[in-house]
Design a protein around this motif. Sequence first.
Motif, short mmCIF file in Angstrom:
data_model
loop_
_atom_site.label_atom_id
_atom_site.label_comp_id
_atom_site.label_asym_id
_atom_site.label_seq_id
_atom_site.Cartn_x
_atom_site.Cartn_y
_atom_site.Cartn_z
N LEU A 117 -5.68 3.72 22.35
CA LEU A 117 -6.01 3.46 23.75
C LEU A 117 -7.50 3.39 24.01
O LEU A 117 -7.92 2.99 25.10
N SER A 119 -11.55 2.30 23.30
CA SER A 119 -12.42 1.25 22.78
C SER A 119 -13.54 1.90 21.97
O SER A 119 -14.11 2.92 22.37
N ASP A 120 -13.84 1.31 20.83
CA ASP A 120 -14.92 1.81 19.99
C ASP A 120 -16.15 0.90 20.03
O ASP A 120 -17.07 1.05 19.23
N GLU A 121 -16.17 -0.04 20.99
CA GLU A 121 -17.29 -0.98 21.09
C GLU A 121 -17.98 -0.94 22.45
O GLU A 121 -19.18 -1.16 22.53
N HIS A 122 -17.24 -0.69 23.52
CA HIS A 122 -17.78 -0.83 24.87
C HIS A 122 -17.64 0.50 25.62
O HIS A 122 -16.53 1.05 25.70
N GLU A 213 -15.11 5.22 27.93
CA GLU A 213 -14.79 4.00 27.17
C GLU A 213 -14.20 2.98 28.14
O GLU A 213 -13.51 3.33 29.10
N ASN A 214 -14.46 1.71 27.90
CA ASN A 214 -14.17 0.67 28.89
C ASN A 214 -12.77 0.08 28.79
O ASN A 214 -12.41 -0.73 29.65
N ARG A 215 -11.98 0.43 27.80
CA ARG A 215 -10.65 -0.18 27.69
C ARG A 215 -9.70 0.35 28.74
O ARG A 215 -9.05 -0.42 29.46
N ASN A 216 -9.58 1.67 28.86
CA ASN A 216 -8.68 2.28 29.83
C ASN A 216 -9.38 3.24 30.78
O ASN A 216 -8.72 3.88 31.59
N SER A 305 -19.06 -5.83 31.73
CA SER A 305 -19.45 -4.42 31.64
C SER A 305 -19.91 -3.87 32.98
O SER A 305 -19.59 -2.73 33.34
N ILE A 308 -16.70 -3.22 35.01
CA ILE A 308 -15.84 -2.13 34.55
C ILE A 308 -16.53 -0.79 34.68
O ILE A 308 -15.86 0.24 34.87
#
Length: 360
Positions: A117, A119-122, A213-216, A305, A308
Motif C-alpha cells: 500500500l 509508495s517508495d518513490e513519492h 507517502e503519496n499513494r494512499n 505532487s 496530493i
Amino acid sequence: FFFKQKTAYEIKECDWSSDVCSSDLCKLYAEEGRPSVPPEQLLLASLLQAFYGIRSERLLLEQLHYNLLFRWFVGLSPDDPIWHPTTFTKNRQRLLNEQVMGRFLETLMGAPEVKPLLSDEHFSVDGTLLQAWASHASLERIDGEDDPPPPPSGPGEGFGSPMPGRKRAKGDFRGIKLSNQTHRSGVDPDALLCRKSKAHPALPSYRGHVLMENRNGLVADACLTRASGTAERDAALTLLDRIRRTKRITLGADKGYDAAAFVKGLRARRVTPHIAIDGRVSKSGVVRHSEIDARTTRHPGYAISLRIRKRIEEVFGWTKAAPGQRQTRFRGLERVGCSFSLSAAAYNLIRLPKLLAVAA
C-alpha cells in the motif's frame, strides 16, 4: 463499533506489533517487585484512547469497567480487575519513550500486508503547531530577574511612566515584549512561543512533523521538535534520512520549504523537490527569488505532487480532533513527541482496514 473491532482485529490477529512486544516491550518489564500493568496492554489502551478521543486516563479506565469491546481490545477478560488510574498513569511513563513509539510505527508500516500500500518513490512533508500544556501565566524571565513595574491601570492612578516599587501580578505582561530570548515557561521549558500567523497570538507550542507517502496518504514517519523558525525544514531532512531507499524520490511541500539551503540539501540527498513556489512580492514590488525552476516544474509529476501533498492536512486534522493533539496533555519534548508519534500510528490503524479490504 464494527469499524473499531476491525481495527483491533488487524492489530491483534495480523500480529503487527509482535516485533515490538518481543523486543522493545520486553525490556520494559521489571526484574523484581510486584507485577504491574503489562507494557502490551499499556500500548493497546493508549491506542484505544486515541481511537475514541477519550480525554483522560480516568475516563478510559471507567469505561474498561463495563465496556466489553474495550476489554477485548486491551486483552482483559470480563472478570479481570481494572487498574487504578494512578497506577496506570505512573506505569505509562515506561511506555512513552521515543524508541518504543518509533519502533511501533516502523513495525506497523513494515508489515507484509501494508508494504504494497505504500509508495517508495513519492512523499510529502509538512508541520503543524501543537499548543503546549502551559499558558502565558507560566512565563518567567530566563535570567531570573523580575519584570519592570507595570504601567498605571486604575482610574485613580493617573497616566505616565510605571510606578516604581510596584510588583507585577503573575501573568501581567503589559508593556513588555515577550520573546523566546527573554522569557520561558516555568512548567514546560521545552515549549517555545510561536504563532500560526499574524492573526493568531503567540502561545507556548511544539511543532509536529509528518512524512506522508503519496499513494494512499499514510504516515511514513513522524517526529516532534521545538517550535523554532527553521524547525520544519530541519525536521524534514531528518525524516528523509530515516527512509531506507535505493533510488531517487520526490518530496512535495508547501511554499514555506522554498529555501535555498533546504532545496540544496534535498538535491544532495537525491531527492527531487516538488515544492510550491514562494513568489511573494515585497513592498517595493520585487518578486522573491524561488529555488524551484523549470527543471522541476516542467514535468507533469510536479503538479500531481502539489495536489496530493494537501492530503497531509487530513493527518493533522484527525490527530488534533480525535486524540486531542491540538493541545497536548503532556509536558516535555520527549513525552509530547511520543504522544504525537502514537497518534500518527493510530491514524494509520484507522485507515488500514478499508485499504486492505480494497486491496484484497
